[in-house]
Design a protein around this motif. Structure first.
Motif, PDB file in Angstrom:
ATOM      1  N   LEU A   1      13.099   4.515  -1.853  1.00  0.00           N
ATOM      2  CA  LEU A   1      14.052   3.595  -0.955  1.00  0.00           C
ATOM      3  C   LEU A   1      14.370   4.268   0.346  1.00  0.00           C
ATOM      4  O   LEU A   1      14.135   3.439   1.624  1.00  0.00           O
ATOM      5  CB  LEU A   1      15.431   3.695  -1.716  1.00  0.00           C
ATOM      6  N   TRP A   2      14.566   5.599   0.480  1.00  0.00           N
ATOM      7  CA  TRP A   2      14.674   6.281   1.700  1.00  0.00           C
ATOM      8  C   TRP A   2      13.524   6.257   2.610  1.00  0.00           C
ATOM      9  O   TRP A   2      13.744   6.314   3.854  1.00  0.00           O
ATOM     10  CB  TRP A   2      15.245   7.393   1.641  1.00  0.00           C
ATOM     11  N   LYS A   3      12.608   6.679   2.201  1.00  0.00           N
ATOM     12  CA  LYS A   3      11.073   6.792   2.731  1.00  0.00           C
ATOM     13  C   LYS A   3      10.355   5.663   3.071  1.00  0.00           C
ATOM     14  O   LYS A   3       9.552   5.556   4.185  1.00  0.00           O
ATOM     15  CB  LYS A   3      10.420   7.993   2.317  1.00  0.00           C
ATOM     16  N   VAL A   4      10.643   4.637   2.500  1.00  0.00           N
ATOM     17  CA  VAL A   4       9.468   3.348   2.711  1.00  0.00           C
ATOM     18  C   VAL A   4      10.455   1.909   2.770  1.00  0.00           C
ATOM     19  O   VAL A   4      10.231   1.291   3.637  1.00  0.00           O
ATOM     20  CB  VAL A   4       8.736   3.138   1.379  1.00  0.00           C
ATOM     21  N   ARG A   5      11.255   1.661   1.802  1.00  0.00           N
ATOM     22  CA  ARG A   5      11.984   0.261   1.880  1.00  0.00           C
ATOM     23  C   ARG A   5      13.065   0.214   2.942  1.00  0.00           C
ATOM     24  O   ARG A   5      13.007  -0.741   3.666  1.00  0.00           O
ATOM     25  CB  ARG A   5      12.521   0.275   0.629  1.00  0.00           C
ATOM     26  N   LEU A   6      13.930   1.520   3.220  1.00  0.00           N
ATOM     27  CA  LEU A   6      14.756   1.448   4.181  1.00  0.00           C
ATOM     28  C   LEU A   6      14.305   1.044   5.790  1.00  0.00           C
ATOM     29  O   LEU A   6      14.718   0.493   6.457  1.00  0.00           O
ATOM     30  CB  LEU A   6      15.800   2.381   4.054  1.00  0.00           C
ATOM     31  N   PRO A   7      13.304   2.042   5.906  1.00  0.00           N
ATOM     32  CA  PRO A   7      12.728   1.869   7.371  1.00  0.00           C
ATOM     33  C   PRO A   7      11.990   0.295   7.615  1.00  0.00           C
ATOM     34  O   PRO A   7      12.025   0.191   8.585  1.00  0.00           O
ATOM     35  CB  PRO A   7      11.452   2.970   7.434  1.00  0.00           C
TER      36      PRO A   7
ATOM     37  N   ALA B   1       0.774  -1.171  -0.096  1.00  0.00           N
ATOM     38  CA  ALA B   1       0.024   0.133  -0.042  1.00  0.00           C
ATOM     39  C   ALA B   1       1.013   1.228  -0.025  1.00  0.00           C
ATOM     40  O   ALA B   1       0.778   2.312  -0.542  1.00  0.00           O
ATOM     41  CB  ALA B   1      -0.960  -0.050   1.143  1.00  0.00           C
ATOM     42  N   MET B   2       1.880   1.255   0.805  1.00  0.00           N
ATOM     43  CA  MET B   2       2.819   2.425   0.818  1.00  0.00           C
ATOM     44  C   MET B   2       3.660   2.620  -0.319  1.00  0.00           C
ATOM     45  O   MET B   2       3.701   3.604  -1.111  1.00  0.00           O
ATOM     46  CB  MET B   2       3.736   2.177   1.950  1.00  0.00           C
ATOM     47  N   LEU B   3       3.869   1.450  -1.220  1.00  0.00           N
ATOM     48  CA  LEU B   3       4.607   1.588  -2.397  1.00  0.00           C
ATOM     49  C   LEU B   3       3.643   2.178  -3.443  1.00  0.00           C
ATOM     50  O   LEU B   3       4.103   2.970  -4.218  1.00  0.00           O
ATOM     51  CB  LEU B   3       5.169   0.240  -2.950  1.00  0.00           C
ATOM     52  N   ASP B   4       2.504   1.765  -3.593  1.00  0.00           N
ATOM     53  CA  ASP B   4       1.381   2.232  -4.168  1.00  0.00           C
ATOM     54  C   ASP B   4       1.364   3.693  -4.134  1.00  0.00           C
ATOM     55  O   ASP B   4       1.213   4.475  -5.147  1.00  0.00           O
ATOM     56  CB  ASP B   4       0.015   1.457  -4.172  1.00  0.00           C
ATOM     57  N   LEU B   5       1.061   4.104  -3.105  1.00  0.00           N
ATOM     58  CA  LEU B   5       0.984   5.464  -2.524  1.00  0.00           C
ATOM     59  C   LEU B   5       2.049   6.354  -3.287  1.00  0.00           C
ATOM     60  O   LEU B   5       2.057   7.374  -3.681  1.00  0.00           O
ATOM     61  CB  LEU B   5       0.958   5.931  -1.093  1.00  0.00           C
ATOM     62  N   MET B   6       3.068   5.847  -2.992  1.00  0.00           N
ATOM     63  CA  MET B   6       4.555   6.501  -3.524  1.00  0.00           C
ATOM     64  C   MET B   6       4.367   6.599  -5.126  1.00  0.00           C
ATOM     65  O   MET B   6       4.940   7.762  -5.442  1.00  0.00           O
ATOM     66  CB  MET B   6       5.830   5.929  -3.069  1.00  0.00           C
TER      67      MET B   6
ATOM     68  N   VAL C   1       1.661   6.952  -6.640  1.00  0.00           N
ATOM     69  CA  VAL C   1       0.738   7.874  -7.020  1.00  0.00           C
ATOM     70  C   VAL C   1       1.154   9.211  -6.822  1.00  0.00           C
ATOM     71  O   VAL C   1       0.907  10.159  -7.648  1.00  0.00           O
ATOM     72  CB  VAL C   1      -0.524   7.359  -6.016  1.00  0.00           C
ATOM     73  N   LEU C   2       1.962   9.103  -5.937  1.00  0.00           N
ATOM     74  CA  LEU C   2       2.523  10.568  -5.652  1.00  0.00           C
ATOM     75  C   LEU C   2       3.702  11.059  -6.601  1.00  0.00           C
ATOM     76  O   LEU C   2       4.491  11.859  -6.407  1.00  0.00           O
ATOM     77  CB  LEU C   2       3.086  10.784  -4.082  1.00  0.00           C
ATOM     78  N   SER C   3       4.071  10.073  -7.351  1.00  0.00           N
ATOM     79  CA  SER C   3       5.224  10.265  -8.349  1.00  0.00           C
ATOM     80  C   SER C   3       6.528  10.452  -7.834  1.00  0.00           C
ATOM     81  O   SER C   3       7.389  11.253  -8.015  1.00  0.00           O
ATOM     82  CB  SER C   3       5.175  11.404  -9.298  1.00  0.00           C
ATOM     83  N   ALA C   4       6.750   9.662  -6.710  1.00  0.00           N
ATOM     84  CA  ALA C   4       7.830   9.585  -6.128  1.00  0.00           C
ATOM     85  C   ALA C   4       9.075   8.776  -6.803  1.00  0.00           C
ATOM     86  O   ALA C   4       9.066   8.026  -7.642  1.00  0.00           O
ATOM     87  CB  ALA C   4       8.042   8.903  -4.621  1.00  0.00           C
TER      88      ALA C   4
END
Length: 277
Positions: A188-194, A172-177, A179-182
């Motif tokens: 990597l820094w805001k979702v995967r690493l944490p 869900a977080m990856l999909d949100l990122m 959608v936000l065109s991250a």
């Protein structure tokens, strides 16, 4: 006329900081009383058993003999601890850093994972005692082969855990990122690493003890300094108290690195439940 306050009475009053430190120390000892009492009990059984059965010192020295070895060979142990600490620390840093970078690469490139991951597994399957002489032949008896061997032992557990941790990010977080065109770096820094940090620190705890073992194994192959070389020398010269003392120092070194990793984990992963730490 006012009376002066005696200096001795003022100096004798403990500060809040000193009182807090004593309270924490007492609380720590109270919390650790099961392991402290168990350790003291085992040492007592060991001492009594060696004394009652009259076991020769060269076979199994008593705890008192080992304490005597610490007193008689303190400087020797210290001189040989520093090289092993340096080799283990550098191996820990290099091995884990390479593993983390490869894991990030694998997550962003499935082709690289399919191409390189099997090679990493193959290298891990080779006994480290067989790799050590090869590295010594290539790099000599200096610091380099010892760092590489310590790093190799740390490398694979961190690689496996880090890959799994990076892939455990919430869909869900990856999909949100997306959608936000991250960008990939932001993901990597805001979702995967944490998400990967608990996996990473679990691997680092394993590596904390393994790197010391790797450094000692490397020192067995043609080295004249370090705890590994001291273990070999003590074994061949039947200096059992010094041998046991060296093993104790090596274990304490591994525990110290493990404790440092645990300390950093508690400061970094603040959202992790206490019960799972």
């Amino acid at each position: 006329m006012s009376q002066a306050v005696p200096i001795r009475a003022v100096a004798a009053e403990p500060t809040d900081e000193h009182y807090s430190f004593r309270v924490r120390a007492i609380q720590f000892l109270y919390d650790k009383r099961p392991v402290i009492l168990t350790t003291l009990g085992l040492l007592l059984i060991w001492q009594v058993g060696v004394t009652v059965f009259n076991v020769p010192v060269y076979m199994a020295p008593s705890p008192i003999d080992i304490i005597g070895a610490f007193q008689a060979n303190g400087m020797t142990l210290w001189r040989n601890t520093l090289p092993t600490l340096l080799e283990a620390s550098l191996g820990f840093i290099v091995g884990n850093l390479v593993a983390i970078l490869l894991a990030v690469w694998f997550v962003h490139s499935p082709t690289a994972e399919r191409a390189v991951y099997p090679i990493a597994v193959f290298v891990k399957a080779i006994p480290i005692i067989a790799v050590a002489p090869i590295l010594v032949l290539i790099f000599g008896n200096g610091l380099t082969p010892k760092i590489i061997i310590a790093g190799l032992i740390c490398f694979f557990p961190t690689l496996v855990n880090m890959v799994q941790g990076l892939k455990s990010a919430s869909p869900a977080m990856l999909d949100l990122m997306r959608v936000l065109s991250a960008s990939p770096s932001e993901v990597l820094w805001k979702v995967r690493l944490p998400s990967a940090l608990p996996f990473l620190f679990a691997a680092l705890k394993i590596a904390a003890t393994s790197c010391v073992m790797g450094a000692i194994v490397a020192e067995w192959i043609g080295s004249t300094f370090g705890l590994g070389a001291l273990i070999i020398d003590s074994t061949y010269n039947f200096r059992s108290p010094l041998l046991y003392a060296t093993v104790v120092v090596a274990a304490m070194l591994a525990v110290a690195i493990f404790s440092m990793v645990s300390f950093v984990e508690r400061r970094v992963i603040r959202w992790k439940p206490v019960a799972t730490q």
